[in-house]
Design an enzyme around this catalytic site. Structure first.
Site, short mmCIF file in Angstrom:
data_model
loop_
_atom_site.label_atom_id
_atom_site.label_comp_id
_atom_site.label_asym_id
_atom_site.label_seq_id
_atom_site.Cartn_x
_atom_site.Cartn_y
_atom_site.Cartn_z
N THR A 1 32.38 62.52 31.08
CA THR A 1 33.44 62.61 32.08
C THR A 1 34.51 61.58 31.73
O THR A 1 34.25 60.65 30.94
CB THR A 1 32.90 62.31 33.49
OG1 THR A 1 32.42 60.96 33.53
CG2 THR A 1 31.76 63.26 33.85
N ASN B 1 27.63 61.22 45.45
CA ASN B 1 28.05 61.17 44.05
C ASN B 1 29.14 60.14 43.79
O ASN B 1 29.26 59.62 42.67
CB ASN B 1 28.55 62.56 43.64
CG ASN B 1 29.10 62.59 42.24
OD1 ASN B 1 28.37 62.71 41.26
ND2 ASN B 1 30.42 62.46 42.12
N TYR C 1 27.93 46.91 39.00
CA TYR C 1 27.51 48.31 38.86
C TYR C 1 25.99 48.42 38.81
O TYR C 1 25.39 49.24 39.51
CB TYR C 1 28.13 48.90 37.59
CG TYR C 1 27.86 50.37 37.38
CD1 TYR C 1 28.61 51.33 38.06
CD2 TYR C 1 26.87 50.80 36.51
CE1 TYR C 1 28.37 52.68 37.87
CE2 TYR C 1 26.63 52.15 36.31
CZ TYR C 1 27.39 53.08 36.99
OH TYR C 1 27.14 54.43 36.80
N ASP D 1 37.79 57.36 52.18
CA ASP D 1 37.17 56.25 51.47
C ASP D 1 35.72 56.19 51.92
O ASP D 1 35.44 55.98 53.10
CB ASP D 1 37.90 54.95 51.80
CG ASP D 1 37.37 53.75 51.04
OD1 ASP D 1 36.23 53.80 50.53
OD2 ASP D 1 38.09 52.73 50.97
N VAL D 2 34.78 56.37 51.01
CA VAL D 2 33.38 56.44 51.41
C VAL D 2 32.86 55.12 51.96
O VAL D 2 31.80 55.07 52.60
CB VAL D 2 32.47 56.90 50.25
CG1 VAL D 2 32.79 58.33 49.85
CG2 VAL D 2 32.56 55.94 49.06
#
Length: 270
Positions: free
Chosen positions: A191, A94, A156, A67-68
């Site tokens: 994507t 990313n 976001y 988990d970043v």
């Protein structure tokens, strides 16, 4: 340039799928050693594409579930790389998640989760890994056109604007070691994430969202993930040696004139 990558270690977050997967595969194909980070465990099918792509020289691929947003995990990884005498040349932040909700629709918990992945993840990676990066290395943060303009998705957007600020701070700090830090701001990219619906937007609304983005793009299409990966490679390579603390839109013209292009079409002036 063909020999440049063979001894370079590049870490890519969010590397099991989507844009991160394409970046990791492209860098591996150039000859780089890849450290691939994603939330999924290494034995999960989501990793199959990358592992299959790297089957010729599997020793050049390190897959890690992480988990970043977990500071302890980054600290442990930094220690592990030091023990293996691995110095990173490149770091590609990313990993990211999205949430198409406005300020009033977004819960405090959702707000914190989006920022923890999209912003904290990049901060923690730079904080723990940059001290032992090679001089002359490069860090690439993946922001968004949402980080260049107004966008209704509150958490976001805030995370992607803040990522540009983090880029500038890190670029100043690391410049004496000739480690460059830059931001890529993709627009519509084809994507799975772009087509995903959520609690606010159902499948039909997701199609409308995609179409709206396409129409706001001068080139009238979304980018292929490889088109973003090409810019990542450029920023990690000596070809971009004098580019630092920069925001690079890779958006088909969306932020450069997409809004007025649509108005021009509507008024018959284009």
């Amino acid at each position: 340039m063909s020999n440049f990558w063979h001894d370079k270690h590049i870490l890519v977050t969010g590397a099991a799928q989507g844009q991160g997967l394409t970046e990791a595969k492209a860098l591996y194909s150039l000859g780089a050693n890849i450290i691939a980070i994603d939330l999924a465990a290494p034995d999960q099918p989501v990793w199959n594409d990358l592992i299959h792509h790297c089957h010729a020289e599997p020793q050049r691929l390190m897959v890690r579930a992480q988990d970043v947003s977990d500071a302890n995990a980054w600290s442990e990884l930094a220690d592990a790389l030091k023990k293996q005498s691995i110095q990173l040349h490149g770091l590609v932040n990313n990993a990211g998640i999205t949430l198409r909700k406005t300020v009033n629709q977004t819960s405090p918990e959702e707000w914190r989760r989006i920022l923890s992945v999209n912003l904290d993840g990049a901060f923690l990676a730079i904080h723990y890994l940059s001290p032992s990066m090679r001089a002359g290395g490069s860090i690439v943060n993946i922001s968004s056109t949402a980080g260049l303009t107004g966008y209704f998705s509150a958490a976001y957007t805030a995370s992607k604007w803040a990522l540009r600020g983090l880029t500038r701070c890190a670029a100043q700090e690391l410049a004496d070691r000739h480690i460059r830090v830059n931001t890529i701001c993709p627009g519509l990219v084809e994507t799975p994430m772009i087509h995903k619906a959520n609690a606010v937007h159902n499948a039909e609304q997701a199609k409308i969202f995609h179409e709206g983005n396409r129409q706001a793009t001068l080139l009238s299409r979304g980018a292929e993930p490889s088109e973003i990966a090409n810019v990542v490679i450029f920023l990690l390579s000596p070809d971009s040696s004098f580019i630092n603390a920069a925001d690079i839109p890779v958006d088909g013209g969306m932020t450069g004139g997409g809004i007025y292009w649509r108005i021009g079409k509507m008024t018959g002036n284009l």
